[in-house]
Enzyme design. Structure first.
Site, short mmCIF file in Angstrom:
data_model
loop_
_atom_site.label_atom_id
_atom_site.label_comp_id
_atom_site.label_asym_id
_atom_site.label_seq_id
_atom_site.Cartn_x
_atom_site.Cartn_y
_atom_site.Cartn_z
N SER A 134 -5.65 -2.71 5.82
CA SER A 134 -7.08 -2.99 5.82
C SER A 134 -7.53 -3.18 7.26
CB SER A 134 -7.37 -4.28 5.03
OG SER A 134 -8.70 -4.72 5.26
N TYR A 158 -5.63 -12.87 3.69
CA TYR A 158 -5.65 -11.42 3.50
C TYR A 158 -5.41 -10.69 4.83
CZ TYR A 158 -7.29 -6.84 1.87
OH TYR A 158 -7.39 -5.50 1.55
#
Length: 250
Positions: free
Chosen positions: A144, A157
């Site tokens: 990501s 995350y």
């Protein structure tokens, strides 16, 4: 330039029941791969993807496993090898979020995300490379842009996806002599269930920072994954390809 795979190529996609995983599984099948579809709990959605793959004339194998569970991961790869022989492509896409600011984040939220996103990537990458040792192959890890630039409210995350990038870069050096390539695709804001959880006002502000002025689609990410996994990328390893509409400067 053809992205077609040699006849008989077997691929695994983790987190394949929806979003980027489902789009990637279909893209691989369209280019000649038989695809093992990993899912944790969404059996019905995974079966729908399998039906689409079979309609393309390719084989689909459903393999349920929680990628954070070592025994389940080992069993999954054993089942795939028993059914098909060794894999040649593995797309490690499983991921979860449990957002919140670090000062208020519970250790449970931290561990949940690290377990699936980072430990899960380690476990699946380890077993995939074992199957590719003899004849080579390609791994693509889905990270990501949060793992590159960070994002407020995503400490767990971002840490997990930054770890995935470092894991891939290290693994690429270890396995290159065996003809195994390892690369990363790092999506930005993509129209998936995960992004739909973002409050609309926050998403509108985020889109303002994207030069192309919109969110991406799972199919657009899948095409990048497909390229990195394909023979067309035969001299590319240890690299990170962002798919983010220009949001992260190079």
């Amino acid at each position: 330039m053809s992205l077609a795979f040699p006849e008989g190529t077997r691929a695994l996609v983790t987190g394949a029941s929806r979003g980027i995983g489902a789009a990637t599984a279909l893209a691989l099948a369209e280019q000649g791969c038989d695809v093992a579809l990993n899912y944790r709990s969404s059996a019905g959605r995974a079966e729908q993807v399998a039906e689409q793959i079979r309609a393309l004339g390719r084989e689909a194998l459903l393999v349920q496993a929680d990628v954070a569970d070592e025994e389940q991961v080992t069993a999954m790869f054993k089942r795939i090898r028993g059914a098909w022989g060794p894999l040649r492509v593995a797309v490690l896409n499983s991921g979860v979020t449990a957002d919140g600011h670090l000062a208020a984040m519970s250790s449970g939220k931290w561990q949940e995300v690290i377990a699936t996103n980072l430990t899960g990537a380690f476990l699946t990458a380890r077993e995939a490379t074992k199957q590719m040792y003899a004849d080579g192959g390609a791994l693509v890890l889905v990270a990501s842009t949060s793992g590159i630039a960070g994002r407020a409210g995503q400490a767990n995350y971002a840490a997990s996806k930054g770890g995935v990038i470092s894991l891939a870069k290290t693994l690429s050096q270890e396995v290159a002599p065996r003809g195994i390539r390892v690369n990363v695709v790092a999506p930005g804001f993509i129209d998936t269930d995960m992004v739909k959880k973002v409050p609309p006002a926050h998403l509108r502000e985020a889109v303002k920072a994207i030069p192309l002025g919109r969110t991406g689609t799972p199919a657009e990410v899948a095409r990048a994954v497909l390229f990195m996994a394909s023979p067309a990328a035969s001299y590319i390893t240890g690299k990170v390809l962002t798919v983010d509409g220009g949001m992260i400067p190079n």
